[in-house]
Design a protein around this motif. Structure first.
Motif, PDB file in Angstrom:
ATOM      1  N   GLU A  22       0.820  -1.211   0.000  1.00 40.64           N
ATOM      2  CA  GLU A  22       0.000   0.000   0.000  1.00 40.64           C
ATOM      3  C   GLU A  22       0.853   1.259   0.000  1.00 40.64           C
ATOM      4  OE1 GLU A  22      -2.988  -0.218  -0.688  1.00 40.64           O
ATOM      5  OE2 GLU A  22      -3.243  -2.366  -0.350  1.00 40.64           O
ATOM      6  N   HIS A  25       1.610   2.255  -3.540  1.00 42.99           N
ATOM      7  CA  HIS A  25       0.528   3.066  -4.121  1.00 42.99           C
ATOM      8  C   HIS A  25       0.566   4.497  -3.577  1.00 42.99           C
ATOM      9  CE1 HIS A  25      -1.304  -0.289  -6.114  1.00 42.99           C
ATOM     10  NE2 HIS A  25      -1.658  -0.919  -5.006  1.00 42.99           N
ATOM     11  N   TYR A  26       0.706   4.606  -2.255  1.00 42.55           N
ATOM     12  CA  TYR A  26       0.654   5.908  -1.590  1.00 42.55           C
ATOM     13  C   TYR A  26       1.775   6.833  -2.062  1.00 42.55           C
ATOM     14  CZ  TYR A  26       1.253   9.317   2.194  1.00 42.55           C
ATOM     15  OH  TYR A  26       1.413  10.469   2.908  1.00 42.55           O
ATOM     16  N   TYR A  69      -5.793  -0.876   2.173  1.00 39.02           N
ATOM     17  CA  TYR A  69      -6.140  -0.089   0.993  1.00 39.02           C
ATOM     18  C   TYR A  69      -5.688   1.356   1.164  1.00 39.02           C
ATOM     19  CZ  TYR A  69     -10.120   1.578   3.795  1.00 39.02           C
ATOM     20  OH  TYR A  69     -10.889   2.128   4.772  1.00 39.02           O
ATOM     21  N   VAL A  70      -5.568   2.044   0.014  1.00 37.02           N
ATOM     22  CA  VAL A  70      -5.287   3.469  -0.025  1.00 37.02           C
ATOM     23  C   VAL A  70      -6.452   4.129  -0.744  1.00 37.02           C
ATOM     24  CG1 VAL A  70      -3.814   5.255  -1.013  1.00 37.02           C
ATOM     25  CG2 VAL A  70      -2.776   3.242   0.025  1.00 37.02           C
ATOM     26  N   GLY A 106       2.133  -0.635  -6.317  1.00 35.02           N
ATOM     27  CA  GLY A 106       1.955  -1.599  -5.221  1.00 35.02           C
ATOM     28  C   GLY A 106       2.687  -2.898  -5.464  1.00 35.02           C
TER      29      GLY A 106
END
Length: 460
Positions: A22, A25-26, A69-70, A106
């Motif tokens: 995650e 992604h962030y 999740y993001v 990710g």
């Protein structure tokens, strides 16, 4: 106590892998100027929450730690209008290439984590079995190549290569043979024994992908050798007890053939149900060891799995193989970490493809129960084993998320790839239908994996 170790190791493993995935992604979303509303580790009821005063991101640790999740600012996921000054920071307003980068980050983070973990294991050194082989079974590729057993393989090269690759351990040998088998190559193995160093040609051109599994080395005829096979325990009223075997006895030969590998010895015993087998055992300490000849008659029993009559002696065996501590330099460790990550990724994709077309069993799928079991086992073996396990699961998570299944990262990447090629985004209605189909696929895969876990647990 073992349950607590398994639970703790599982929570640590899943927690690390989810955070890394995650955060990939962030971090890329932040680099692309996308506003991140929430970064959640786990699902369900929040146990701990705080808001970053700098970014406005809500950080959450939730009750169910099996994922995360993001949540990003997105016009499609809110019923209220987004202020005009924040529209440029919405995910759906980004270019298709930025959206692809954010989604791919990710799985990429999982692969990078695997490289770093493998590199750390290689750099710090790890004890591994030496690449010494036992006497190969008749008609295997190892036997056809000319191996007799007790040779230590020291190098591998192609038949026309002038430079050989050194073989440092059994694991190193396995990976080199695995890669060559996938590419259906011919190899020359350099091996050393008491008489010197010799070359053995090994033809892997006819090895089929269905043979590239957990029993790959056994299929080729390579089993760890050069060690000591001993009796750990003897069952009452068994053939072993009647023959005079004692716990602690070291098995030296069976019918004149050296016994330094449990797999080969068990196979030999199973093929001699009701037939006398002459054993030579060593008894006592090394300083006062004596050679004891015994004759054992394996009891004939019907195997529950194959329904065939096989021989059993009623003894628990233990193998102690020669080991070597393998060290690599920092740069070489990174190279090897990247190569190992690539090899495992390719192997995972090929294995999944074989399962889809029916060339491999769905029993190869594993779920959280098996992961927890292996997390605990690897943790008990030491830090190097746990880090290697963590790298393996990280690769599996990266590969799984890249599969072109809607609801997974790979499914979103497929959407954006279509958009990049055609210039038109897939409609929301079409995405909704695909999402539902993808969810059905994920539920089905999860059900199969969980069934396999339970089957292993209760030995179906």
């Amino acid at each position: 106590m073992n349950f607590l170790i398994e639970l703790l190791a599982f929570v640590v493993a899943i927690g690390v892998l989810v955070v890394v995935h995650e955060y990939g992604h962030y971090s890329v979303a932040r680099l692309c100027g996308v506003k991140v509303l929430r970064f959640s580790i786990g699902f369900g009821k929040p146990l701990l929450q705080w808001v970053s005063p700098k970014t406005g991101t809500e950080w959450t640790i939730a009750a169910l730690p099996l994922g995360g999740y993001v949540k990003m600012l997105d016009e499609r996921e809110t019923s209220t209008a987004i202020p005009a000054d924040e529209l440029a920071h919405a995910f759906n307003r980004q270019s298709v290439w930025r959206r692809m980068a954010i989604v791919a980050a990710g799985p990429a983070a999982n692969f990078l984590l695997a490289i770093v973990l493998f590199a750390a294991v290689f750099a710090t050194g790890v004890m591994e079995p030496r690449a010494t082989i036992a006497t190969p079974a008749a008609n295997t590729l190892a036997a056809k190549a000319g191996f007799d057993g007790d040779e230590t393989i020291v190098a591998v090269r192609g038949p026309h290569d002038s430079e050989a690759q050194p073989v440092r351990s059994w694991s190193d040998l396995r990976w080199k043979l695995l890669g060559a088998a996938f590419d259906r190559q011919r190899l020359v193995l350099s091996a050393r024994d008491a008489q010197g160093t010799f070359d053995f040609p090994l033809d892997l051109t006819q090895v089929q992908e269905k043979h590239v599994d957990d029993n790959f080395m056994s299929y080729l005829g390579f089993e760890p050798g050069g060690g000591t096979l001993s009796v750990a325990a003897v069952q009452p009223d068994s053939a072993a007890q009647k023959a005079g075997l004692l716990a602690g006895d070291r098995l030296k030969s069976a019918d004149g053939k050296r016994t330094d590998n449990a797999t080969a010895f068990i196979a030999y015993i199973q093929s001699h149900a009701g037939q006398p087998v002459a054993l030579q055992v060593e008894r006592g300490t090394d300083q006062a060891a004596v050679q004891v000849p015994l004759v054992i008659i394996p009891a004939a029993q019907r195997d529950a799995g194959s329904a065939q009559v096989i021989g059993r002696i009623g003894a628990e065996l233990a193998t102690q193989v020669p080991s070597v501590k393998v060290h690599y330099g920092p740069f070489e460790s990174l190279q090897l970490g990247a190569q190992r990550t690539w090899d495992l990724s390719v192997y995972s994709v090929r294995m999944f493809g074989r399962m889809i077309i029916g060339e491999a069993s769905l029993k190869n799928l594993s779920g959280p129960v098996t992961i927890a079991d292996y997390a605990g086992k690897s943790a008990r073996l030491g830090l190097s084993a746990f880090l290697s396990f963590l790298a393996l699961v990280s690769i599996s998570l990266g590969v799984l998320n890249l599969l072109p299944i809607p609801v997974l990262d790979g499914g979103h990447l497929l959407y954006y790839l279509v958009e990049a090629v055609t210039g038109t985004a897939i409609s929301d209605r079409c995405q909704l239908v695909l999402q539902r189909a993808g969810l059905v696929c994920i539920v089905a895969l999860s059900a199969v994996a969980l069934f396999n876990d339970l089957a292993r647990l209760i030995h179906f």
